[in-house]
Design an enzyme around this catalytic site. Structure first.
Site, PDB file in Angstrom:
ATOM      1  N   GLU A   1       0.822  -1.203   0.000  1.00 14.68           N
ATOM      2  CA  GLU A   1       0.000   0.000   0.000  1.00 14.68           C
ATOM      3  C   GLU A   1       0.863   1.262   0.000  1.00 14.68           C
ATOM      4  O   GLU A   1       0.527   2.256  -0.667  1.00 14.68           O
ATOM      5  CB  GLU A   1      -0.923   0.012   1.229  1.00 14.68           C
TER       6      GLU A   1
ATOM      7  N   LEU B   1      21.469 -26.540  -3.720  1.00 17.12           N
ATOM      8  CA  LEU B   1      20.082 -26.146  -3.447  1.00 17.12           C
ATOM      9  C   LEU B   1      19.880 -24.641  -3.612  1.00 17.12           C
ATOM     10  O   LEU B   1      19.165 -24.001  -2.823  1.00 17.12           O
ATOM     11  CB  LEU B   1      19.651 -26.601  -2.044  1.00 17.12           C
TER      12      LEU B   1
ATOM     13  N   SER C   1      19.745 -36.212  11.457  1.00 23.62           N
ATOM     14  CA  SER C   1      19.592 -36.582  12.867  1.00 23.62           C
ATOM     15  C   SER C   1      20.916 -36.724  13.604  1.00 23.62           C
ATOM     16  O   SER C   1      21.049 -36.307  14.756  1.00 23.62           O
ATOM     17  CB  SER C   1      18.804 -37.893  12.972  1.00 23.62           C
TER      18      SER C   1
END
Length: 397
Positions: A65, A217, A241
């Site tokens: 805006e 990536l 992990s």
């Protein structure tokens, strides 16, 4: 009461659809660049002409805006503003857009959807109406919800929208029995995959993908295809992990753009965590389930970090585990017209799977598109389609 129109009447002017469509186009350009904020588009029209337009800028900078108002200047007085989400009414990193709209003398505001954020949630609509501004809500609502589905889903559930993407052969393989996978699909499909990266806040893979492929990536598309500011590199998230990510991994090199998060379990060796942290990676330690990172806890943690849209690229075990836990919202599959065969060749989704075919994750309103020689199939998991239900607030917000 509906979340689209509660305090304002519905659209009646057909021209409003044209201007809102432009605002929605602007909104989509911001996706993948402005989290934790939503990607909002705004257009100001005076006497049938656009006098100001813009989209959300990165956090701390201008909202859509304000960009549009700055461009319009004095021409904003008496004009109509089209905005894809209810303007903010609270102080955050920037002052409220509501105040700027009122100060500029905007006469009419057309809003696609109400903002379910408890800090807003209809307050701006009420304040505009109390100030004598005409407010209408509802045009472009469906598309506005889809564009910002990640933002709405994070507010509602505390998790980002989870988008599983994979490429496979016609016989359902993501690699040969030797593990070779480059390239199953053609260049056009690979470009489409990078476009998904460009519109994502984060990209997730498992440690198996890191060890097998050593991926960077990053997003590799040209500026013409990318959203504003050129290609955006999503935050890399590795589910690891036991903290086995090599410190020499391509994604951890200083010259590789973007940030890397490595999610480890509480059982990961402290010395490995320290070595990875020394590379500049952000280490996220999470509870484990049977020695593996608790994926639900990971998704909630990513939501707390303001990640709206998460792309999951694999491997099969990660996508399968997410599917088993009911965490996948959206799927995009690229299918190549090639047969690989092989009893040991991997498929795109591992995990436990379902016992009955009719219990599988079924996509609703799937879309089919030919991309080069390949086929793209995309859709939302049943009950995860982004519609007005996403605008319902919850304690997670």
């Amino acid at each position: 009461m509906t979340f689209l129109s509660s305090q304002a009447k519905q659209i009646t002017d057909p021209a409003d659809h044209t201007w809102m469509h432009r605002a929605l186009d602007l909104s989509s350009q911001a996706i993948g660049r402005v989290s934790p904020n939503p990607g909002v588009g705004a257009v100001i029209v005076q006497d049938g002409q656009i006098v100001g337009q813009g989209h959300t800028e990165p956090p701390g900078q201008r909202h859509a805006e304000i960009v549009a108002l700055d461009q319009a200047g004095k021409l904003a007085s008496g004009a109509t503003m089209y905005v894809t989400l209810e303007p903010c009414s609270h102080h955050g990193r920037t002052p409220p857009c509501l105040d700027a709209i009122l100060d500029a003398g905007i006469a009419r505001v057309v809003i696609a959807v109400r903002d379910p954020n408890p800090l807003v949630n209809g307050r701006s609509i009420a304040a505009l109406q109390e100030a004598g501004v005409e407010v209408e809500v509802g045009t472009g609502a469906s598309e506005a919800i889809r564009i910002n589905a990640g933002f709405f889903r994070r507010l509602q559930t505390g998790r980002p929208e989870i988008h599983a993407k994979y490429a496979m052969s016609l016989d359902g393989k993501i690699a040969t029995h030797t593990g070779h996978a480059r390239w199953i699909t053609g260049p056009e499909a690979r470009e489409q995959a990078h476009l998904i990266r460009d519109r994502s806040d984060a990209i997730l893979v498992g440690i198996g993908t890191v060890l097998a492929d050593d991926p960077m990536l990053t997003t590799r598309i040209d500026d013409v295809l990318a959203g504003f500011g050129g290609p955006s590199h999503p935050v890399r998230v590795v589910v690891d992990s036991q903290a086995r990510t090599p410190i020499t991994a391509a994604m951890l090199r200083s010259e590789t753009p973007g940030q890397t998060i490595i999610a480890v379990s509480e059982l990961a060796p402290a010395n490995r965590i320290s070595e990875l942290r020394d590379t500049g990676a952000d280490i996220l330690t999470l509870p484990d389930i049977n020695g593996r990172v608790n994926l639900d806890a990971l998704m909630l943690s990513l939501g707390e970090r303001g990640i709206n849209a998460l792309m999951v690229e694999g491997g099969a075990q990660i996508i399968g585990s997410l599917a088993d836990e009911g965490l996948i919202d959206r799927v995009t599959a690229f299918i190549a017209p090639v047969l690989l065969g092989g009893d040991g060749a991997p498929s795109p989704i591992g995990g436990s799977g379902v016992a009955q075919a009719d219990h599988g994750l079924r996509l609703v309103e799937p879309a089919f598109e030919q991309i080069g020689d390949d086929i793209r199939i995309s859709g939302y998991v049943a009950d995860r389609f982004p519609d007005e239900r996403l605008l319902a607030c919850s304690p997670a917000s």
